[in-house]
Every structure is written in C-alpha cells, then in structure tokens.
Write a protein that holds these residues in place. Structure first.
Motif, PDB file in Angstrom:
ATOM      1  N   CYS A  21       0.874  -1.170   0.000  1.00 48.15           N
ATOM      2  CA  CYS A  21       0.000   0.000   0.000  1.00 48.15           C
ATOM      3  C   CYS A  21       0.915   1.225   0.000  1.00 48.15           C
ATOM      4  N   ALA A  22       0.826   1.990  -1.070  1.00 46.88           N
ATOM      5  CA  ALA A  22       1.648   3.191  -1.196  1.00 46.88           C
ATOM      6  C   ALA A  22       0.811   4.411  -0.830  1.00 46.88           C
ATOM      7  N   ALA A  23       1.356   5.246   0.027  1.00 46.55           N
ATOM      8  CA  ALA A  23       0.638   6.419   0.503  1.00 46.55           C
ATOM      9  C   ALA A  23       1.285   7.695   0.005  1.00 46.55           C
ATOM     10  N   SER A  24       0.446   8.650  -0.342  1.00 47.99           N
ATOM     11  CA  SER A  24       0.946   9.976  -0.705  1.00 47.99           C
ATOM     12  C   SER A  24       0.914  10.860   0.526  1.00 47.99           C
ATOM     13  N   GLY A  25       1.619  11.959   0.465  1.00 46.45           N
ATOM     14  CA  GLY A  25       1.582  12.896   1.584  1.00 46.45           C
ATOM     15  C   GLY A  25       2.752  12.736   2.531  1.00 46.45           C
ATOM     16  N   ARG A  26       3.122  13.852   3.154  1.00 44.68           N
ATOM     17  CA  ARG A  26       4.285  13.854   4.027  1.00 44.68           C
ATOM     18  C   ARG A  26       3.951  13.464   5.456  1.00 44.68           C
ATOM     19  N   THR A  27       2.688  13.200   5.773  1.00 47.66           N
ATOM     20  CA  THR A  27       2.291  12.890   7.139  1.00 47.66           C
ATOM     21  C   THR A  27       2.036  11.409   7.348  1.00 47.66           C
ATOM     22  N   PHE A  28       2.482  10.564   6.426  1.00 46.76           N
ATOM     23  CA  PHE A  28       2.228   9.128   6.509  1.00 46.76           C
ATOM     24  C   PHE A  28       2.648   8.569   7.853  1.00 46.76           C
ATOM     25  N   ALA A  29       3.798   8.982   8.348  1.00 51.13           N
ATOM     26  CA  ALA A  29       4.346   8.423   9.583  1.00 51.13           C
ATOM     27  C   ALA A  29       3.490   8.729  10.805  1.00 51.13           C
ATOM     28  N   SER A  30       2.559   9.635  10.701  1.00 54.56           N
ATOM     29  CA  SER A  30       1.725   9.972  11.841  1.00 54.56           C
ATOM     30  C   SER A  30       0.440   9.143  11.898  1.00 54.56           C
ATOM     31  N   TYR A  31       0.235   8.270  10.924  1.00 54.95           N
ATOM     32  CA  TYR A  31      -0.991   7.478  10.851  1.00 54.95           C
ATOM     33  C   TYR A  31      -0.757   6.028  11.245  1.00 54.95           C
ATOM     34  N   ALA A  32      -1.690   5.493  12.003  1.00 55.99           N
ATOM     35  CA  ALA A  32      -1.767   4.051  12.150  1.00 55.99           C
ATOM     36  C   ALA A  32      -2.316   3.488  10.841  1.00 55.99           C
ATOM     37  N   MET A  33      -1.905   2.287  10.508  1.00 57.88           N
ATOM     38  CA  MET A  33      -2.332   1.685   9.246  1.00 57.88           C
ATOM     39  C   MET A  33      -2.984   0.336   9.505  1.00 57.88           C
ATOM     40  N   GLY A  34      -3.982   0.036   8.708  1.00 56.92           N
ATOM     41  CA  GLY A  34      -4.660  -1.239   8.840  1.00 56.92           C
ATOM     42  C   GLY A  34      -4.926  -1.877   7.496  1.00 56.92           C
ATOM     43  N   TRP A  35      -5.086  -3.178   7.514  1.00 58.87           N
ATOM     44  CA  TRP A  35      -5.552  -3.942   6.345  1.00 58.87           C
ATOM     45  C   TRP A  35      -6.894  -4.581   6.713  1.00 58.87           C
ATOM     46  N   PHE A  36      -7.824  -4.460   5.808  1.00 52.02           N
ATOM     47  CA  PHE A  36      -9.142  -5.067   5.948  1.00 52.02           C
ATOM     48  C   PHE A  36      -9.439  -5.869   4.693  1.00 52.02           C
ATOM     49  N   ARG A  37     -10.398  -6.750   4.778  1.00 53.23           N
ATOM     50  CA  ARG A  37     -10.814  -7.509   3.598  1.00 53.23           C
ATOM     51  C   ARG A  37     -12.309  -7.677   3.592  1.00 53.23           C
ATOM     52  N   GLN A  38     -12.840  -7.854   2.386  1.00 52.94           N
ATOM     53  CA  GLN A  38     -14.269  -8.055   2.231  1.00 52.94           C
ATOM     54  C   GLN A  38     -14.510  -9.082   1.145  1.00 52.94           C
ATOM     55  N   ALA A  39     -15.146 -10.168   1.535  1.00 48.74           N
ATOM     56  CA  ALA A  39     -15.522 -11.221   0.594  1.00 48.74           C
ATOM     57  C   ALA A  39     -16.934 -10.952   0.097  1.00 48.74           C
ATOM     58  N   PRO A  40     -17.290 -11.494  -1.070  1.00 44.38           N
ATOM     59  CA  PRO A  40     -18.640 -11.273  -1.606  1.00 44.38           C
ATOM     60  C   PRO A  40     -19.720 -11.696  -0.622  1.00 44.38           C
ATOM     61  N   GLY A  41     -20.668 -10.814  -0.391  1.00 41.40           N
ATOM     62  CA  GLY A  41     -21.779 -11.126   0.492  1.00 41.40           C
ATOM     63  C   GLY A  41     -21.464 -11.053   1.969  1.00 41.40           C
ATOM     64  N   LYS A  42     -20.253 -10.618   2.295  1.00 37.18           N
ATOM     65  CA  LYS A  42     -19.855 -10.545   3.699  1.00 37.18           C
ATOM     66  C   LYS A  42     -19.466  -9.112   4.060  1.00 37.18           C
ATOM     67  N   GLU A  43     -19.459  -8.848   5.341  1.00 38.78           N
ATOM     68  CA  GLU A  43     -19.044  -7.535   5.820  1.00 38.78           C
ATOM     69  C   GLU A  43     -17.528  -7.406   5.776  1.00 38.78           C
ATOM     70  N   ARG A  44     -17.081  -6.172   5.718  1.00 38.93           N
ATOM     71  CA  ARG A  44     -15.656  -5.910   5.779  1.00 38.93           C
ATOM     72  C   ARG A  44     -15.127  -6.367   7.139  1.00 38.93           C
ATOM     73  N   GLU A  45     -13.987  -7.033   7.124  1.00 33.78           N
ATOM     74  CA  GLU A  45     -13.434  -7.523   8.373  1.00 33.78           C
ATOM     75  C   GLU A  45     -11.971  -7.113   8.536  1.00 33.78           C
ATOM     76  N   PHE A  46     -11.590  -6.922   9.769  1.00 32.37           N
ATOM     77  CA  PHE A  46     -10.238  -6.555  10.127  1.00 32.37           C
ATOM     78  C   PHE A  46      -9.284  -7.712   9.855  1.00 32.37           C
ATOM     79  N   VAL A  47      -8.092  -7.358   9.332  1.00 39.22           N
ATOM     80  CA  VAL A  47      -7.056  -8.359   9.089  1.00 39.22           C
ATOM     81  C   VAL A  47      -5.833  -8.103   9.977  1.00 39.22           C
ATOM     82  N   ALA A  48      -5.289  -6.878   9.884  1.00 39.09           N
ATOM     83  CA  ALA A  48      -4.068  -6.557  10.630  1.00 39.09           C
ATOM     84  C   ALA A  48      -3.938  -5.053  10.761  1.00 39.09           C
ATOM     85  N   ALA A  49      -3.180  -4.626  11.765  1.00 43.06           N
ATOM     86  CA  ALA A  49      -2.936  -3.201  11.972  1.00 43.06           C
ATOM     87  C   ALA A  49      -1.527  -3.005  12.519  1.00 43.06           C
ATOM     88  N   VAL A  50      -1.005  -1.803  12.274  1.00 49.86           N
ATOM     89  CA  VAL A  50       0.325  -1.454  12.755  1.00 49.86           C
ATOM     90  C   VAL A  50       0.305  -0.006  13.230  1.00 49.86           C
TER      91      VAL A  50
END
Length: 126
Positions: A21-50
């Motif tokens: 995941c490539a981010a634009s902007g000079r403030t990237f380091a100030s954000y927590a980042m997460g990965w989520f996934r969504q399968a067909p017919g299902k709700e978005r679900e948490f995968v990982a965070a940093v």
C-alpha cells in the motif's frame, strides 16, 4: 492521504502473496495503518494493523501466524505478507490510514480510519 494497493492476484492454497500500500503525503508516519478484507456477500473484516512507528502490530485470529504487517515510513508504504493462504482468504483487501491513538483505540473498527485505498483482489484456489 491517498492510498493505492498492489500485489493481489490468483494463488493456489498454501501459496504466498505480498500486498503493498503506497501512501501519498508527508504525514504518513503519523498514521496508524490497517488492512481489511471483504468477501462477496460478507461484511468488511479486520485483518491486521500497525502503529505509526511500526512498534505495535495486531492481527485477526484467522490470520495470526500466517500474515505479517510491516511499514516503511521512509518509503510511505505498508505491506502485508500473506503465507499459507487458504481459500477462505479470498477477498478484496484494502489498506486504511487512521489518525487515532493506537494504544487506546479499537483498530479493528473500519469506521475509525480516515482514508481508504480502492482495494486489490486476492483469490485463493483450492
């Protein structure tokens, strides 16, 4: 902040993929980042965070021990290494950035994130 994912594709069960995941902007380091996934017919679900520093990481139980999240603040990127993939991992994977305080917030909640990428498809065949 604009987020662009890459690295998705089709892989056989037991295989590996690395999402970026490539981010634009000079403030990237100030954000927590997460990965989520969504399968067909299902709700978005948490995968990982940093956390913003990379010092804290957390995973959904379903991916713990198989997936690894990491970030490179010098390159404005966050990655998700996915090993031993299973058919149930098939979904659209999206990265997200949040300005919340990592240690005292529910990073598993999609609504707490401020910015989202468009997603990348991961398909795992059996």
């Amino acid at each position: 902040v604009q987020l662009v994912e890459s690295g998705g594709g089709l892989v056989q069960a037991g295989g590996s993929l690395r999402l970026s995941c490539a981010a634009s902007g000079r403030t990237f380091a100030s954000y927590a980042m997460g990965w989520f996934r969504q399968a067909p017919g299902k709700e978005r679900e948490f995968v990982a965070a940093v956390s913003w520093s990379g010092g804290s990481t957390d995973y959904a139980d379903s991916v713990k021990g198989r997936f690894t999240i990491s970030r490179d603040n010098a390159k404005n990127t966050v990655s998700l290494q996915m090993n031993n993939l299973k058919p149930e991992d098939t979904a659209v994977y999206s990265c997200a950035a949040g300005s919340f305080r990592y240690g005292s917030s529910d990073y598993t909640t999609p609504g707490i994130y401020d910015y989202w990428g468009q997603g990348t498809q991961v398909t795992v065949s059996s």
